[in-house]
Design a protein around this motif. Structure first.
Motif, PDB file in Angstrom:
ATOM      1  N   ALA A  29       0.900  -1.249  -0.001  1.00 28.04           N
ATOM      2  CA  ALA A  29       0.006  -0.104   0.072  1.00 28.04           C
ATOM      3  C   ALA A  29       0.774   1.349  -0.112  1.00 28.04           C
ATOM      4  O   ALA A  29       0.387   2.218  -0.580  1.00 28.04           O
ATOM      5  N   CYS A  30       2.068   1.218   0.551  1.00 28.66           N
ATOM      6  CA  CYS A  30       2.886   2.361   0.872  1.00 28.66           C
ATOM      7  C   CYS A  30       3.599   2.361  -0.678  1.00 28.66           C
ATOM      8  O   CYS A  30       4.028   3.728  -0.891  1.00 28.66           O
ATOM      9  N   GLU A  31       3.826   1.626  -1.269  1.00 24.67           N
ATOM     10  CA  GLU A  31       4.625   1.609  -2.396  1.00 24.67           C
ATOM     11  C   GLU A  31       3.906   1.469  -3.751  1.00 24.67           C
ATOM     12  O   GLU A  31       4.765   2.105  -4.765  1.00 24.67           O
ATOM     13  N   ALA A  32       2.693   1.375  -3.783  1.00 20.66           N
ATOM     14  CA  ALA A  32       1.929   1.391  -4.822  1.00 20.66           C
ATOM     15  C   ALA A  32       1.756   2.691  -5.380  1.00 20.66           C
ATOM     16  O   ALA A  32       1.636   3.780  -4.728  1.00 20.66           O
ATOM     17  N   SER A  33       2.029   2.948  -6.750  1.00 20.07           N
ATOM     18  CA  SER A  33       1.978   4.285  -7.431  1.00 20.07           C
ATOM     19  C   SER A  33       0.627   4.454  -8.287  1.00 20.07           C
ATOM     20  O   SER A  33       0.351   5.654  -8.560  1.00 20.07           O
ATOM     21  N   GLU A  34      -0.096   3.417  -8.457  1.00 24.67           N
ATOM     22  CA  GLU A  34      -1.134   3.205  -9.341  1.00 24.67           C
ATOM     23  C   GLU A  34      -2.290   2.801  -8.416  1.00 24.67           C
ATOM     24  O   GLU A  34      -2.096   2.048  -7.488  1.00 24.67           O
ATOM     25  N   PRO A  35      -3.558   3.338  -8.906  1.00 20.03           N
ATOM     26  CA  PRO A  35      -4.664   2.409  -8.358  1.00 20.03           C
ATOM     27  C   PRO A  35      -4.786   1.072  -8.693  1.00 20.03           C
ATOM     28  O   PRO A  35      -4.219   0.542  -9.331  1.00 20.03           O
ATOM     29  N   VAL A  36      -5.848   0.425  -7.773  1.00 13.03           N
ATOM     30  CA  VAL A  36      -5.878  -0.881  -8.361  1.00 13.03           C
ATOM     31  C   VAL A  36      -6.589  -0.992  -9.619  1.00 13.03           C
ATOM     32  O   VAL A  36      -7.535  -0.531 -10.003  1.00 13.03           O
ATOM     33  N   VAL A  37      -5.815  -1.705 -10.624  1.00  9.36           N
ATOM     34  CA  VAL A  37      -6.551  -1.681 -11.904  1.00  9.36           C
ATOM     35  C   VAL A  37      -6.588  -3.105 -12.696  1.00  9.36           C
ATOM     36  O   VAL A  37      -5.428  -3.807 -12.075  1.00  9.36           O
ATOM     37  N   ARG A  38      -7.450  -3.686 -13.252  1.00 14.11           N
ATOM     38  CA  ARG A  38      -7.605  -4.783 -13.928  1.00 14.11           C
ATOM     39  C   ARG A  38      -7.632  -4.435 -15.413  1.00 14.11           C
ATOM     40  O   ARG A  38      -8.633  -3.988 -15.775  1.00 14.11           O
ATOM     41  N   ILE A  39      -6.500  -4.746 -16.403  1.00 13.28           N
ATOM     42  CA  ILE A  39      -6.832  -4.540 -17.577  1.00 13.28           C
ATOM     43  C   ILE A  39      -7.205  -5.888 -18.227  1.00 13.28           C
ATOM     44  O   ILE A  39      -7.936  -5.511 -19.137  1.00 13.28           O
ATOM     45  N   GLY A  40      -7.047  -6.871 -17.887  1.00 14.87           N
ATOM     46  CA  GLY A  40      -7.616  -8.113 -18.711  1.00 14.87           C
ATOM     47  C   GLY A  40      -8.105  -9.256 -17.490  1.00 14.87           C
ATOM     48  O   GLY A  40      -7.655  -8.860 -16.352  1.00 14.87           O
ATOM     49  N   PRO A  41      -8.579 -10.279 -17.990  1.00 15.44           N
ATOM     50  CA  PRO A  41      -9.070 -11.375 -16.868  1.00 15.44           C
ATOM     51  C   PRO A  41      -7.900 -12.030 -16.369  1.00 15.44           C
ATOM     52  O   PRO A  41      -8.075 -12.571 -15.137  1.00 15.44           O
ATOM     53  N   THR A  42      -6.588 -12.004 -16.823  1.00 13.35           N
ATOM     54  CA  THR A  42      -5.588 -12.530 -16.298  1.00 13.35           C
ATOM     55  C   THR A  42      -4.508 -11.650 -15.578  1.00 13.35           C
ATOM     56  O   THR A  42      -3.549 -12.039 -14.852  1.00 13.35           O
ATOM     57  N   SER A  43      -4.808 -10.301 -15.633  1.00 11.11           N
ATOM     58  CA  SER A  43      -3.931  -9.337 -15.045  1.00 11.11           C
ATOM     59  C   SER A  43      -4.164  -9.210 -13.482  1.00 11.11           C
ATOM     60  O   SER A  43      -5.227  -9.436 -13.048  1.00 11.11           O
ATOM     61  N   LYS A  44      -3.007  -9.221 -12.941  1.00 10.47           N
ATOM     62  CA  LYS A  44      -2.954  -9.358 -11.574  1.00 10.47           C
ATOM     63  C   LYS A  44      -3.260  -7.687 -10.876  1.00 10.47           C
ATOM     64  O   LYS A  44      -2.532  -6.998 -11.413  1.00 10.47           O
ATOM     65  N   PRO A  45      -4.286  -7.457 -10.196  1.00 13.30           N
ATOM     66  CA  PRO A  45      -4.443  -6.107  -9.733  1.00 13.30           C
ATOM     67  C   PRO A  45      -3.430  -5.647  -8.590  1.00 13.30           C
ATOM     68  O   PRO A  45      -3.074  -6.223  -7.857  1.00 13.30           O
ATOM     69  N   ARG A  46      -3.481  -4.395  -8.591  1.00 15.15           N
ATOM     70  CA  ARG A  46      -2.620  -3.642  -7.915  1.00 15.15           C
ATOM     71  C   ARG A  46      -3.255  -3.074  -6.447  1.00 15.15           C
ATOM     72  O   ARG A  46      -4.504  -2.594  -6.859  1.00 15.15           O
ATOM     73  N   PRO A  47      -2.778  -2.925  -5.231  1.00 11.28           N
ATOM     74  CA  PRO A  47      -3.660  -2.433  -4.227  1.00 11.28           C
ATOM     75  C   PRO A  47      -3.528  -0.839  -4.668  1.00 11.28           C
ATOM     76  O   PRO A  47      -3.002  -0.378  -5.310  1.00 11.28           O
ATOM     77  N   PRO A  48      -4.523  -0.111  -3.907  1.00 14.03           N
ATOM     78  CA  PRO A  48      -4.683   1.380  -3.871  1.00 14.03           C
ATOM     79  C   PRO A  48      -3.241   1.792  -3.350  1.00 14.03           C
ATOM     80  O   PRO A  48      -2.705   1.180  -2.494  1.00 14.03           O
ATOM     81  N   ASN A  49      -2.874   2.838  -3.608  1.00 20.13           N
ATOM     82  CA  ASN A  49      -1.568   3.676  -3.134  1.00 20.13           C
ATOM     83  C   ASN A  49      -2.187   4.383  -2.043  1.00 20.13           C
ATOM     84  O   ASN A  49      -3.022   4.463  -1.639  1.00 20.13           O
ATOM     85  N   ARG A  50      -0.930   4.960  -1.418  1.00 21.01           N
ATOM     86  CA  ARG A  50      -1.048   5.408   0.042  1.00 21.01           C
ATOM     87  C   ARG A  50      -1.869   6.607   0.057  1.00 21.01           C
ATOM     88  O   ARG A  50      -3.029   6.873   1.094  1.00 21.01           O
ATOM     89  N   GLU A  51      -1.929   7.576  -0.976  1.00 17.21           N
ATOM     90  CA  GLU A  51      -2.927   8.693  -0.934  1.00 17.21           C
ATOM     91  C   GLU A  51      -4.336   8.160  -1.311  1.00 17.21           C
ATOM     92  O   GLU A  51      -5.427   8.841  -0.482  1.00 17.21           O
ATOM     93  N   GLU A  52      -4.578   7.263  -1.878  1.00 16.89           N
ATOM     94  CA  GLU A  52      -5.764   6.738  -1.991  1.00 16.89           C
ATOM     95  C   GLU A  52      -6.452   6.215  -0.819  1.00 16.89           C
ATOM     96  O   GLU A  52      -7.681   6.419  -0.365  1.00 16.89           O
ATOM     97  N   ILE A  53      -5.752   5.454  -0.392  1.00 21.78           N
ATOM     98  CA  ILE A  53      -5.941   4.880   1.102  1.00 21.78           C
ATOM     99  C   ILE A  53      -6.133   6.166   2.066  1.00 21.78           C
ATOM    100  O   ILE A  53      -7.173   5.892   3.014  1.00 21.78           O
TER     101      ILE A  53
END
Length: 145
Positions: A29-53
């Motif tokens: 959460a501290c290191e993520a620079s992008e919001p949680v995004v899923r581009i395709g059915p097999t893409s791994k989502p990223r957690p929300p970044n610190r600012e979003e949280i």
């Protein structure tokens, strides 16, 4: 195709959180620079970044405070203090949680009534904003309720 935003809660707590391989995970959460995004059915989502949280957490606690009992009984005060402790223990950004614990040491939660609690959250939020070199907000009770 437009990316599909996915709201997933992935909490990594310092008390032994691990990834699927069993290794200790950094605070994603501290290191993520992008919001949680899923581009395709097999893409791994990223957690929300610190600012979003942070924005979501502040919105939640201000709403929580505005709905605090006008005159809480002792058990409601104890429960609220327990909630704050649990929230900080489980907060996904460990650095942020540690910094807010310091804020609470300098400015202990005021749980005597709704007005005190609302003002405490506003003042604590301003303390964090000051630490982050962000502009402060006016803490006027009529605007906070």
């Amino acid at each position: 195709k437009n990316p599909q935003f996915v709201h997933e809660h992935r909490f990594y707590v310092s008390m032994g959180a691990s990834n699927t391989s069993g290794e200790k995970s950094p605070c994603e959460a501290c290191e993520a620079s992008e919001p949680v995004v899923r581009i395709g059915p097999t893409s791994k989502p990223r957690p929300p970044n610190r600012e979003e949280i942070g924005r979501a957490a502040w919105r939640y606690v201000h709403c929580l405070a505005a709905n605090f009992p006008d005159t809480p009984v002792i058990q409601e005060q104890v429960s609220s203090l327990g909630w704050i402790r649990a929230f900080l223990r489980l907060y996904p950004c460990h650095l942020c949680a540690q910094e807010f614990i310091e804020v609470c040491r300098d400015l202990p939660p005021r749980l005597g009534n709704r007005d005190e609690y609302v003002m405490w959250w506003c003042e604590a939020h301003n303390r964090v904003r000051s630490d982050l070199s962000q502009p402060l907000r006016r803490c006027e009770l009529q605007e906070l309720l």
